[in-house]
Motif scaffolding. Structure first.
Motif, PDB file in Angstrom:
ATOM      1  N   THR A   1       0.286  -1.234  -0.085  1.00 57.72           N
ATOM      2  CA  THR A   1      -0.306   0.239  -0.157  1.00 57.72           C
ATOM      3  C   THR A   1       0.948   1.299  -0.229  1.00 57.72           C
ATOM      4  O   THR A   1       2.393   1.170   0.110  1.00 57.72           O
ATOM      5  N   PHE A   2       0.563   2.566  -0.311  1.00 59.17           N
ATOM      6  CA  PHE A   2       1.008   3.471  -0.184  1.00 59.17           C
ATOM      7  C   PHE A   2       0.728   4.391   1.359  1.00 59.17           C
ATOM      8  O   PHE A   2       2.086   5.572   1.293  1.00 59.17           O
ATOM      9  N   GLU A   3       0.661   3.718   2.086  1.00 63.03           N
ATOM     10  CA  GLU A   3       0.552   3.930   3.552  1.00 63.03           C
ATOM     11  C   GLU A   3       1.773   4.727   3.655  1.00 63.03           C
ATOM     12  O   GLU A   3       2.938   3.409   3.755  1.00 63.03           O
ATOM     13  N   GLY A   4       2.028   5.540   4.259  1.00 63.70           N
ATOM     14  CA  GLY A   4       3.472   5.878   4.628  1.00 63.70           C
ATOM     15  C   GLY A   4       3.982   6.690   3.911  1.00 63.70           C
ATOM     16  O   GLY A   4       5.924   6.868   4.226  1.00 63.70           O
TER      17      GLY A   4
ATOM     18  N   ALA B   1       4.693  -2.625  -9.748  1.00 63.77           N
ATOM     19  CA  ALA B   1       4.102  -4.460  -9.969  1.00 63.77           C
ATOM     20  C   ALA B   1       3.803  -4.291  -8.735  1.00 63.77           C
ATOM     21  O   ALA B   1       3.024  -5.801  -7.496  1.00 63.77           O
ATOM     22  N   ASP B   2       4.776  -3.587  -7.821  1.00 69.68           N
ATOM     23  CA  ASP B   2       4.073  -4.427  -6.043  1.00 69.68           C
ATOM     24  C   ASP B   2       3.020  -4.032  -5.546  1.00 69.68           C
ATOM     25  O   ASP B   2       2.797  -3.910  -3.757  1.00 69.68           O
ATOM     26  N   PHE B   3       2.798  -3.176  -6.160  1.00 72.45           N
ATOM     27  CA  PHE B   3       1.257  -1.497  -5.848  1.00 72.45           C
ATOM     28  C   PHE B   3      -0.165  -2.648  -6.054  1.00 72.45           C
ATOM     29  O   PHE B   3      -1.070  -2.074  -6.506  1.00 72.45           O
TER      30      PHE B   3
ATOM     31  N   VAL C   1       5.545   7.575  -6.652  1.00 71.46           N
ATOM     32  CA  VAL C   1       4.450   7.369  -5.593  1.00 71.46           C
ATOM     33  C   VAL C   1       2.811   8.121  -6.721  1.00 71.46           C
ATOM     34  O   VAL C   1       2.111   7.456  -6.876  1.00 71.46           O
ATOM     35  N   LYS C   2       2.366   9.157  -6.872  1.00 67.64           N
ATOM     36  CA  LYS C   2       1.932   9.948  -7.596  1.00 67.64           C
ATOM     37  C   LYS C   2       1.734   9.500  -8.985  1.00 67.64           C
ATOM     38  O   LYS C   2       0.981   9.894  -9.248  1.00 67.64           O
ATOM     39  N   THR C   3       3.312   9.136  -9.682  1.00 67.34           N
ATOM     40  CA  THR C   3       2.643   8.706 -10.204  1.00 67.34           C
ATOM     41  C   THR C   3       1.401   7.394 -11.009  1.00 67.34           C
ATOM     42  O   THR C   3       0.955   7.425 -11.475  1.00 67.34           O
ATOM     43  N   ALA C   4       2.679   6.971  -9.915  1.00 63.76           N
ATOM     44  CA  ALA C   4       1.302   5.167 -10.023  1.00 63.76           C
ATOM     45  C   ALA C   4      -0.306   5.395  -8.780  1.00 63.76           C
ATOM     46  O   ALA C   4      -0.879   4.834  -9.949  1.00 63.76           O
TER      47      ALA C   4
END
Length: 238
Positions: free
Chosen positions: A52-55, A65-67, A98-101
């Motif tokens: 997850t993108f938390e933190g 691919a991990d998300f 992250v923002k792109t993902a």
């Protein structure tokens, strides 16, 4: 005190917070302080548990691919099947900020509702690779000058197409990296199904903060990444 300093330095490295300055192949200093999430096993296999993108800050680099397991990959620059006719990546991976993902995952959710999904040809590109590409094709019409860098080098650009949920590519009129008028967005002298496929790709990507360039139907930049720093970290390969 000496032992404490050593421990503090080690702790900073574990957290990935150490500032770094790297030299690109063109001897241009590249500074980046963002944490880099690295999967130590470079593989096309889908992870059992998605992260997850938390933190994570929006500028952190992550392996897409991990998300999400809803994407397809054909990383052309890890092969010779590209306009350079050369392999410039050691192994195929798709990293972004992250923002792109987040924007890509949101866009892909809408694509899936329409029976298609995103297939990647290229994602984040280390600046040193930009120099390799420039050495092969030193023409700004086809390759961004590495001294300034590309949004690919910032983790905010992707080269993509659409495939069905079974993985069959939609007809976009040309292959990836076809440099000619047939690949232009404003070329309407194409069969209607091709125009419809490009329209679906373009309008959906724009809805989620991406913008296209006129001459390449496959290339999309995230507007929010325009002012990010050029980076040069390289992912691990087996």
């Amino acid at each position: 005190m000496k032992h404490y300093a050593i421990l503090l330095c080690w702790f900073s490295l574990v957290l990935g917070c150490k500032n770094s300055t790297e030299k690109s192949e063109g001897n241009k200093p590249i500074n980046h302080t963002d944490t880099v999430i690295i999967n130590t096993e470079a593989t096309d296999e889908k992870p059992e548990t998605l992260r997850t993108f938390e933190g994570l800050s929006d500028t952190t680099f992550i392996r897409l691919a991990d998300f999400s397991n809803q994407f397809v990959y054909d990383m052309r620059y890890a092969t010779e099947n590209n306009f350079l006719k050369a392999k410039v990546y050691d192994c195929p991976e798709c990293y972004t900020r992250v923002k792109t993902a987040k924007a890509l995952i949101a866009a892909n959710e809408e694509f899936v509702k329409n029976g298609v999904k995103i297939k990647f040809f290229d994602c984040y590109r280390p600046n040193s690779v930009q120099y390799k590409m420039w050495e092969i094709v030193p023409n700004p019409q086809y390759v961004a000058n590495p001294v300034k860098g590309s949004i690919h080098n910032k983790g905010g650009a992707v080269d993509i197409t659409l495939v069905t949920l079974d993985g069959v590519e939609l007809d976009m009129g040309t292959d990836f990296d076809f440099f000619g008028k047939k690949a232009y967005h404003d070329n309407t002298d194409l069969p209607q199904d091709i125009l419809d496929n490009r329209k679906l790709l373009k309008e959906t990507m724009e809805k989620y903060g991406f913008w296209s360039i006129r001459t390449e139907w496959w290339h999309y930049n995230l507007s929010a990444a325009s002012n990010d720093k050029v980076a040069n970290f390289k992912w691990p390969c087996d």
